[in-house]
Design a protein around this motif. Structure first.
Motif, PDB file in Angstrom:
ATOM      1  N   GLU A 341      21.324 -49.350   2.382  1.00  0.00           N
ATOM      2  CA  GLU A 341      22.701 -49.065   1.975  1.00  0.00           C
ATOM      3  C   GLU A 341      23.477 -48.337   3.071  1.00  0.00           C
ATOM      4  O   GLU A 341      24.644 -48.622   3.303  1.00  0.00           O
ATOM      5  CB  GLU A 341      22.704 -48.233   0.681  1.00  0.00           C
ATOM      6  CG  GLU A 341      22.263 -49.007  -0.536  1.00  0.00           C
ATOM      7  CD  GLU A 341      23.183 -50.192  -0.836  1.00  0.00           C
ATOM      8  OE1 GLU A 341      24.398 -50.052  -0.666  1.00  0.00           O
ATOM      9  OE2 GLU A 341      22.658 -51.250  -1.228  1.00  0.00           O
ATOM     10  N   GLN A 342      22.839 -47.393   3.748  1.00  0.00           N
ATOM     11  CA  GLN A 342      23.540 -46.671   4.797  1.00  0.00           C
ATOM     12  C   GLN A 342      23.821 -47.558   6.016  1.00  0.00           C
ATOM     13  O   GLN A 342      24.841 -47.390   6.688  1.00  0.00           O
ATOM     14  CB  GLN A 342      22.741 -45.440   5.220  1.00  0.00           C
ATOM     15  CG  GLN A 342      22.970 -44.254   4.305  1.00  0.00           C
ATOM     16  CD  GLN A 342      24.393 -43.713   4.375  1.00  0.00           C
ATOM     17  OE1 GLN A 342      24.867 -43.320   5.419  1.00  0.00           O
ATOM     18  NE2 GLN A 342      25.087 -43.700   3.236  1.00  0.00           N
ATOM     19  N   ALA A 343      22.948 -48.510   6.291  1.00  0.00           N
ATOM     20  CA  ALA A 343      23.199 -49.452   7.393  1.00  0.00           C
ATOM     21  C   ALA A 343      24.462 -50.262   7.107  1.00  0.00           C
ATOM     22  O   ALA A 343      25.348 -50.392   7.951  1.00  0.00           O
ATOM     23  CB  ALA A 343      21.996 -50.367   7.589  1.00  0.00           C
ATOM     24  N   GLN A 344      24.559 -50.810   5.903  1.00  0.00           N
ATOM     25  CA  GLN A 344      25.728 -51.625   5.558  1.00  0.00           C
ATOM     26  C   GLN A 344      26.985 -50.776   5.460  1.00  0.00           C
ATOM     27  O   GLN A 344      28.077 -51.198   5.868  1.00  0.00           O
ATOM     28  CB  GLN A 344      25.477 -52.354   4.232  1.00  0.00           C
ATOM     29  CG  GLN A 344      26.510 -53.434   3.921  1.00  0.00           C
ATOM     30  CD  GLN A 344      26.566 -54.509   5.003  1.00  0.00           C
ATOM     31  OE1 GLN A 344      25.535 -55.036   5.415  1.00  0.00           O
ATOM     32  NE2 GLN A 344      27.774 -54.810   5.492  1.00  0.00           N
ATOM     33  N   TRP A 345      26.831 -49.546   4.917  1.00  0.00           N
ATOM     34  CA  TRP A 345      27.968 -48.618   4.811  1.00  0.00           C
ATOM     35  C   TRP A 345      28.549 -48.335   6.202  1.00  0.00           C
ATOM     36  O   TRP A 345      29.759 -48.335   6.397  1.00  0.00           O
ATOM     37  CB  TRP A 345      27.484 -47.332   4.149  1.00  0.00           C
ATOM     38  CG  TRP A 345      28.450 -46.187   4.166  1.00  0.00           C
ATOM     39  CD1 TRP A 345      28.365 -45.062   4.942  1.00  0.00           C
ATOM     40  CD2 TRP A 345      29.642 -46.037   3.390  1.00  0.00           C
ATOM     41  NE1 TRP A 345      29.425 -44.227   4.689  1.00  0.00           N
ATOM     42  CE2 TRP A 345      30.226 -44.793   3.735  1.00  0.00           C
ATOM     43  CE3 TRP A 345      30.275 -46.811   2.424  1.00  0.00           C
ATOM     44  CZ2 TRP A 345      31.410 -44.330   3.165  1.00  0.00           C
ATOM     45  CZ3 TRP A 345      31.456 -46.334   1.854  1.00  0.00           C
ATOM     46  CH2 TRP A 345      32.010 -45.123   2.220  1.00  0.00           C
ATOM     47  N   SER A 346      27.682 -48.110   7.170  1.00  0.00           N
ATOM     48  CA  SER A 346      28.133 -47.818   8.538  1.00  0.00           C
ATOM     49  C   SER A 346      28.846 -49.022   9.148  1.00  0.00           C
ATOM     50  O   SER A 346      29.887 -48.883   9.802  1.00  0.00           O
ATOM     51  CB  SER A 346      26.930 -47.413   9.403  1.00  0.00           C
ATOM     52  OG  SER A 346      27.353 -47.083  10.711  1.00  0.00           O
ATOM     53  N   ASP A 366      22.072 -55.623  15.068  1.00  0.00           N
ATOM     54  CA  ASP A 366      22.893 -56.809  15.358  1.00  0.00           C
ATOM     55  C   ASP A 366      24.374 -56.434  15.433  1.00  0.00           C
ATOM     56  O   ASP A 366      25.112 -56.951  16.285  1.00  0.00           O
ATOM     57  CB  ASP A 366      22.700 -57.879  14.272  1.00  0.00           C
ATOM     58  CG  ASP A 366      21.364 -58.590  14.394  1.00  0.00           C
ATOM     59  OD1 ASP A 366      20.679 -58.380  15.411  1.00  0.00           O
ATOM     60  OD2 ASP A 366      21.009 -59.348  13.466  1.00  0.00           O
ATOM     61  N   ALA A 367      24.805 -55.538  14.538  1.00  0.00           N
ATOM     62  CA  ALA A 367      26.210 -55.126  14.536  1.00  0.00           C
ATOM     63  C   ALA A 367      26.569 -54.406  15.835  1.00  0.00           C
ATOM     64  O   ALA A 367      27.652 -54.597  16.387  1.00  0.00           O
ATOM     65  CB  ALA A 367      26.481 -54.226  13.332  1.00  0.00           C
ATOM     66  N   PHE A 368      25.649 -53.573  16.328  1.00  0.00           N
ATOM     67  CA  PHE A 368      25.901 -52.856  17.577  1.00  0.00           C
ATOM     68  C   PHE A 368      25.991 -53.827  18.760  1.00  0.00           C
ATOM     69  O   PHE A 368      26.773 -53.627  19.687  1.00  0.00           O
ATOM     70  CB  PHE A 368      24.802 -51.826  17.837  1.00  0.00           C
ATOM     71  CG  PHE A 368      24.936 -50.572  17.003  1.00  0.00           C
ATOM     72  CD1 PHE A 368      26.010 -50.408  16.144  1.00  0.00           C
ATOM     73  CD2 PHE A 368      23.987 -49.566  17.075  1.00  0.00           C
ATOM     74  CE1 PHE A 368      26.146 -49.256  15.379  1.00  0.00           C
ATOM     75  CE2 PHE A 368      24.116 -48.413  16.325  1.00  0.00           C
ATOM     76  CZ  PHE A 368      25.189 -48.261  15.462  1.00  0.00           C
ATOM     77  N   LYS A 369      25.162 -54.891  18.724  1.00  0.00           N
ATOM     78  CA  LYS A 369      25.210 -55.886  19.805  1.00  0.00           C
ATOM     79  C   LYS A 369      26.527 -56.661  19.753  1.00  0.00           C
ATOM     80  O   LYS A 369      27.141 -56.942  20.781  1.00  0.00           O
ATOM     81  CB  LYS A 369      24.028 -56.857  19.672  1.00  0.00           C
ATOM     82  CG  LYS A 369      22.678 -56.244  20.034  1.00  0.00           C
ATOM     83  CD  LYS A 369      21.554 -57.263  19.807  1.00  0.00           C
ATOM     84  CE  LYS A 369      20.191 -56.632  20.084  1.00  0.00           C
ATOM     85  NZ  LYS A 369      19.081 -57.566  19.754  1.00  0.00           N
TER      86      LYS A 369
END
Length: 442
Positions: A341-346, A366-369
């Motif tokens: 949940e915290q990954a998606q929230w961020s 993946d989002a950071f890339k």
């Protein structure tokens, strides 16, 4: 506790009948226990928090969280204080970081540490420098949730057009000012905003390893006076004055909508640099039609960067709720701070993931890339030195301190003297601290 509740109830001017929503009924009409959750999220962040709640409710057969928007933090806090300790209080209440001292001494909340011990919950995976802000005398009072810190945003395309190199990871005041001058030469207009806002002053002070108030920022014992009329405080106001005098600074004032106006000005190409919360990343990603640069909070040349203080908000548990209600509320908090949940929230909002393991998930890596600017605030937080300055100040008079320092910033922009404005802000803040301490009996 009853005396404290009566005190805060008397302080608020908001009538109870006008503020208690119809859904504030805890008696369950189904087989599940309702958990009422007051929050202050809007826009993209409101969509994200409702997703978290929906995911939790879909996973549950015992509890159902009912989210209720209660206005901005400054509006929601007096509402809570007017009903805290009564049956009309929500089970969970989101409040910003500067209310920590007031809520922790209100007698209206159940310290999170109590439930952590009762349900044997281990906080080892939650970020230590975020936990530190909400920990007093070794006891965690609220659950970190939407945590953020300031960063410097800039328009990479505008920099390229003006022949300016991208800013370094840790820019100095001088480097920002030099870029602002070149942007003005290219466009003929001021392109930098340093919003007169107390939070910005606090963060720029902490980045120089200076506390806002005495007694270890009020964390070794109750603070009794402000401590920012010094070289670090002058560095901040002199930097603002330098840009104001050079005509490189846009002033959006101190009104309630100033922050939104500044953010909109950046995404619509009216300014090219500004300091704002990492939580604005979600909206900037969505609205900016140019290459965005994100870098650390600037600091004076020759001063080692200390890092940032956690901003944002945490979630508090009301005192006096039933065991079943408390357990449901705590189950939601565990879910909301879980790895996934915290990954998606961020990703959705730009707030930090408060769970360390979220940064190892495929979704966040993946989002950071895909969007490297998401990583800059996290890198800054990890580089922050843990000390009393970066822990943040713990005073009830925090809202008044912010008004005092933002007035000093605004007056300097308008040509007033740095030394006298800083001295005036510190003196008034000390008076506000003493008044608040007397009111609370400290």
């Amino acid at each position: 506790m009853l005396q404290k509740i009566a005190k805060y109830a008397a302080l608020t001017t908001i009538g109870l009948s006008a503020i208690v929503p119809l859904t504030q009924i805890h008696a369950d009409t189904t087989s599940r226990q309702n958990v009422v959750f007051w929050h202050s999220m809007t826009g993209q962040n409101a969509t994200a928090i409702n997703r978290v709640v929906d995911d939790f409710n879909a996973s549950q057969t015992k509890y159902k969280v009912i989210p209720e928007f209660q206005g901005q933090y400054v509006e929601a806090l007096p509402k809570f204080l007017s009903v805290g300790g009564t049956k009309k209080a929500p089970d969970l209440f989101q409040s910003n970081e500067i209310s920590t001292k007031q809520l922790s001494t209100s007698g209206m909340i159940e310290p999170m540490q109590t439930l952590i011990k009762k349900y044997h919950y281990n906080t080892k995976n939650l970020r230590k420098n975020i936990l530190n802000y909400y920990t007093i005398d070794g006891k965690l009072y609220s659950m970190p949730f939407n945590s953020s810190a300031p960063v410097l945003y800039y328009n990479k395309d505008a920099f390229k057009n003006a022949g300016i190199d991208n800013l370094p990871q840790r820019p100095t005041y001088d480097q920002v000012t030099e870029a602002a001058k070149k942007l003005k030469e290219k466009s003929g207009k001021a392109r930098l905003s340093i919003l007169p806002y107390g939070w910005t002053f606090e963060e720029l002070l902490a980045n120089q390893k200076q506390t806002l108030v005495n007694h270890g920022n009020g964390r070794t014992k109750t603070a009794t006076k402000a401590t920012f009329n010094n070289k670090a405080g002058k560095n901040i106001l002199n930097w603002i004055k330098t840009n104001a005098d050079a005509g490189t600074l846009v002033d959006y004032g101190t009104g309630a909508n100033a922050g939104d106006t500044e953010l909109s000005a950046f995404t619509s190409n009216q300014i090219d640099m500004f300091i704002n919360s990492s939580a604005s990343l979600g909206n900037i990603k969505k609205d900016a039609k140019f290459n965005v640069g994100v870098t650390y909070l600037p600091n004076p040349k020759g001063v080692k960067a200390n890092g940032v203080v956690i901003g944002g908000a945490s979630i508090w548990l009301s005192k006096g709720k039933s065991t079943k209600s408390q357990k449901g509320a705590f189950e939601f908090l565990k879910f909301a701070t879980s790895v996934k949940e915290q990954a998606q929230w961020s990703i959705d909002t730009g707030y930090f993931a408060v769970n360390n393991k979220s940064y190892d998930t495929k979704a966040l890596t993946d989002a950071f890339k895909e969007t490297p600017i998401l990583a800059a605030p996290v890198s800054q937080l990890k580089a922050t030195t843990i000390n009393k300055a970066s822990a943040g100040a713990l005073i009830t008079a925090m809202p008044k301190e912010r008004i005092n320092t933002q007035n000093a910033m605004e007056n300097v922009i308008n040509g007033k003297d740095v030394d006298s404005e800083l001295a005036k802000a510190e003196k008034q803040t000390t008076a506000d601290i003493k008044a608040a301490n007397e009111q609370s009996g400290e």
